[in-house]
Design an enzyme around this catalytic site. Structure first.
Site, short mmCIF file in Angstrom:
data_model
loop_
_atom_site.label_atom_id
_atom_site.label_comp_id
_atom_site.label_asym_id
_atom_site.label_seq_id
_atom_site.Cartn_x
_atom_site.Cartn_y
_atom_site.Cartn_z
N HIS A 1 16.43 -8.35 -0.36
CA HIS A 1 16.09 -7.15 0.39
C HIS A 1 14.96 -7.41 1.38
O HIS A 1 15.05 -7.01 2.56
CB HIS A 1 15.67 -6.05 -0.59
CG HIS A 1 15.34 -4.75 0.07
ND1 HIS A 1 16.30 -3.85 0.48
CD2 HIS A 1 14.14 -4.19 0.40
CE1 HIS A 1 15.72 -2.79 1.03
NE2 HIS A 1 14.41 -2.96 0.98
N HIS B 1 12.13 -7.92 6.20
CA HIS B 1 10.72 -7.95 6.58
C HIS B 1 10.18 -9.38 6.69
O HIS B 1 9.01 -9.62 6.40
CB HIS B 1 9.90 -7.15 5.57
CG HIS B 1 10.34 -5.73 5.44
ND1 HIS B 1 10.13 -4.79 6.43
CD2 HIS B 1 11.02 -5.08 4.44
CE1 HIS B 1 10.64 -3.63 6.05
NE2 HIS B 1 11.19 -3.79 4.86
N LYS C 1 18.05 -1.30 12.85
CA LYS C 1 16.84 -1.16 12.03
C LYS C 1 15.81 -0.39 12.83
O LYS C 1 15.36 -0.82 13.89
CB LYS C 1 16.28 -2.53 11.65
CG LYS C 1 15.02 -2.47 10.78
CD LYS C 1 15.32 -1.91 9.39
CE LYS C 1 14.08 -1.96 8.50
NZ LYS C 1 14.33 -1.46 7.13
#
Length: 385
Positions: free
Chosen positions: A260, A275, A318
């Site tokens: 993730h 990230h 995103k």
């Protein structure tokens, strides 16, 4: 309060006798790695053969405290955890007492300690990209109100240059690169790993956390706090915390904290997580990712920097993908792990080069591992203020 004050005074007086010697463990048992000393006095020194000559005698014998409260403090074991900073030899030493009723980990680690440790990790990040190795072009800056507009306002890529030979040849980067292509980005589809891919997970944790000074410092701190009693426990817990599988969609084991946060996923028709700056660079270079704009850029004039990014990943948008730009894989893993362990599901206040950074973490509450521990759900920078 009077009892606590007496205890604080007692601890202070007890440690005022700390040795000024650079090659002794007197008064230093259990403290983090410190390059100002010629030898070290924490459990990881045995692995790296840099223990002081009196480490075994002072830190492993019957009289050793190993970062815990000496027996003299038994009268105070009903009190909560107390820690204080003592400044000596131009360095900060944290004296910690893990008392019987100390509560959870978050109660044992103060905000001041998190900030101090994050500054130490920041200074230790020798594998970060330099300005000669990495060049970015942020281009369009948009207000928060426009991050959902899906307008491509930047004509050039975010990453203009990366010296891959210099950066990717480092062991921790190589370990990360080996992992990033092991995942199916669509949630709802089972992740099934080969024996080689499972070994790559193990390698990543060991390279970043055991084979770097930065990782050793994180372990030494958490060991002093009583979070982990051994390197083996530390490594195995991080492996489960980051790589243990759980279900985000359709009751399939389709996700993990690592996938993730570092690799990114697609859920509900949009990008979820994502990230990590290296994954962004690789996908942008391959033509699978189109950078649109950024909604915040940190105050740092060198790497690592922090940005909030808007982008399209092969047809999926995103809205804000925040990331620490230019840091090493071990730094990313260390600060997110620290914040998740110390402040799970909360804001975690770091200090990097004198500038504040806030990390938000989330626990995955639908399943657990071990004795009820929670997997990491997400972690990312949310603000510099």
């Amino acid at each position: 309060m009077k009892v606590i004050a007496v205890l604080v005074l007692y601890v202070t007086l007890f440690y005022q006798g700390e040795s000024n010697s650079l090659d002794s463990c007197e008064g230093r048992c259990g403290f983090g790695t410190n390059s100002n000393f010629t030898c070290q006095c924490n459990p990881v020194c045995e692995r790296y053969n840099d223990c002081c000559s009196d480490y075994a005698e002072l830190c492993k014998g019957d009289t050793a405290t190993d970062g815990r409260c000496p027996d003299d403090y038994s009268a105070f074991k009903s009190l909560c955890h107390i820690s204080l900073n003592i400044f000596n030899l131009n360095r900060s030493v944290t004296v910690s007492c893990s008392l019987a009723d100390g509560g959870n980990v978050g109660n044992k680690i103060t905000d001041a300690e998190i900030k101090a440790l994050s500054e130490t990790l920041y200074s230790m990040d020798s594998n970060r990209a330099s300005s000669s190795e990495l060049t970015i072009n942020p281009q369009a800056l948009v207000p928060d109100s426009q991050t959902g507009s899906q307008n491509d306002l930047s004509s050039e890529p975010l990453y203009l240059h990366l010296d891959e030979d210099a950066v990717f040849s480092k062991p921790t980067y190589a370990a990360l690169l080996a992992l990033l292509d092991n995942y199916n980005r669509m949630t709802g589809q089972v992740e099934d790993f080969s024996s080689q891919q499972l070994a790559e997970q193990e390698t990543f944790i060991k390279e970043t956390m055991l084979n770097t000074e930065l990782g050793r410092e994180l372990f030494a701190f958490l060991n002093t706090k009583g979070v982990y009693t051994s390197e083996e426990e530390f490594v195995q817990d991080l492996k489960m915390m980051w790589f243990g599988l759980y279900s985000r969609n359709n009751n399939k084991l389709d996700s993990s904290g690592f996938e993730h946060i570092f690799a990114g996923e697609i859920k509900g028709g949009k990008v979820s997580g994502f990230h990590n700056w290296i994954q962004f660079y690789l996908l942008e270079k391959s033509g699978k990712l189109n950078y649109y704009s950024h909604s915040f850029d940190g105050p740092w004039t060198s790497y690592p920097d922090v940005m909030g990014l808007q982008f399209m990943w092969d047809g999926y948008y995103k809205q804000v993908g925040s990331a620490v730009i230019g840091c090493s894989p071990e730094f990313d893993l260390a600060i997110y792990s620290l914040c998740y362990i110390a402040r799970p599901g909360k804001h975690c206040y770091l200090s990097l080069g004198g500038q504040q950074l806030i990390i938000q973490t989330y626990t995955w509450n639908n399943s657990s591992y071990g004795d009820g521990k929670k997997f990491i759900g997400s972690a990312y920078p949310v603000s510099m203020y």
